[in-house]
Design a protein around this motif. Sequence first.
Motif, short mmCIF file in Angstrom:
data_model
loop_
_atom_site.label_atom_id
_atom_site.label_comp_id
_atom_site.label_asym_id
_atom_site.label_seq_id
_atom_site.Cartn_x
_atom_site.Cartn_y
_atom_site.Cartn_z
N LEU A 7 0.83 -1.20 0.00
CA LEU A 7 0.00 0.00 0.00
C LEU A 7 0.87 1.25 0.00
CD1 LEU A 7 -2.74 1.39 0.19
CD2 LEU A 7 -2.66 1.08 2.68
N GLY A 8 1.91 1.27 0.83
CA GLY A 8 2.81 2.42 0.87
C GLY A 8 3.46 2.68 -0.47
N ALA A 9 3.89 1.62 -1.13
CA ALA A 9 4.53 1.76 -2.44
C ALA A 9 3.54 2.27 -3.48
CB ALA A 9 5.12 0.42 -2.88
N ALA A 10 2.31 1.75 -3.44
CA ALA A 10 1.29 2.19 -4.41
C ALA A 10 0.93 3.66 -4.21
CB ALA A 10 0.04 1.32 -4.26
N LEU A 11 0.77 4.09 -2.96
CA LEU A 11 0.44 5.49 -2.70
C LEU A 11 1.59 6.42 -3.06
CD1 LEU A 11 -1.40 5.10 0.73
CD2 LEU A 11 -2.44 5.71 -1.47
N ALA A 12 2.82 5.98 -2.79
CA ALA A 12 3.99 6.79 -3.15
C ALA A 12 4.06 6.98 -4.66
CB ALA A 12 5.26 6.12 -2.64
N GLY B 121 3.72 10.63 -5.85
CA GLY B 121 5.06 11.08 -6.21
C GLY B 121 5.94 11.45 -5.04
N ARG B 122 5.59 11.00 -3.83
CA ARG B 122 6.39 11.28 -2.64
C ARG B 122 6.33 10.07 -1.71
NH1 ARG B 122 4.62 16.72 0.24
NH2 ARG B 122 6.17 15.95 1.73
N PRO B 123 7.36 9.84 -0.90
CA PRO B 123 7.28 8.77 0.10
C PRO B 123 6.08 8.99 1.00
CG PRO B 123 9.52 9.61 -0.07
CD PRO B 123 8.66 10.55 -0.87
#
Length: 271
Positions: free
Chosen positions: A219-224, A228-230
Amino acid sequence: MNGASREALAAARERLDALTDSTSVDAGSLADELAAVTALLHREVSLRRVLTDPAQAGQAKAELAQRLLGTQVSGPAADLVAGMVRSRWSQSRDLVDALEELANTADLTAAQKAGRLDNVEDELFRFGRIVASNTELRAALTNRSATTSAKGELLRSLLGGRADVTTERLVTRLVTVPRGRSLESGLESLSRLAADRRDRMVAVVTSAVPLSDTQKQRLGAALAKVYGRPMHLNLDVDPEVLGGIRVQVGDEVINGSIADRLEDAGRRMAS
């Protein structure tokens, strides 16, 4: 903030970063000094207006600030405040808001240098959730008739030895000197500042059951990728979502729960 105040705050942030990058400046002590100046200017409205009066020369205002603060705070803190009053502010209150932000940022910088920033982020989020779910606690912390010392003692009983010292300092300042803000909005502002220290955004993720480490990473990778940001995930469990997840990033909400889909279907049927 907008206009002149936004530019003045941006310049002040750069000066603060330069100060806290120096090994000779203690960020935690600087935070205390900036918080004291914030309280002073919040209390002394006439002084605040003098220091932000656009009709007065910037250098004259800076010299006044140095005379007033030179023996009360350290040289770096006095220089930082003098530089801020030399700038132009759209409203006198903006100067106090900016000083408060810098005080909080200095505390968060100290936590970051000590490798404790992740803990502080998580604790601020969890404390916010506890307050939101406990009306008696919220009432006690926001009671205008309660003394500052009583509120401070309550927070020490709740957080002392259980939370990071930076978390306790930030929350105590927010509760004892709210400056007209709600407790919830103040905690949200602190969470955003903490995220900004790593140049990352915050996503509030609500799920029916706790997410696994793999799910959190995906999920974190998809949202980043989307933003366009960590992305820092603040995780909350609420059985009422029934299934799926609900994600909020700033003012944007991504609904993926069964409850949301049922509610949406009900609205369509009713129409």
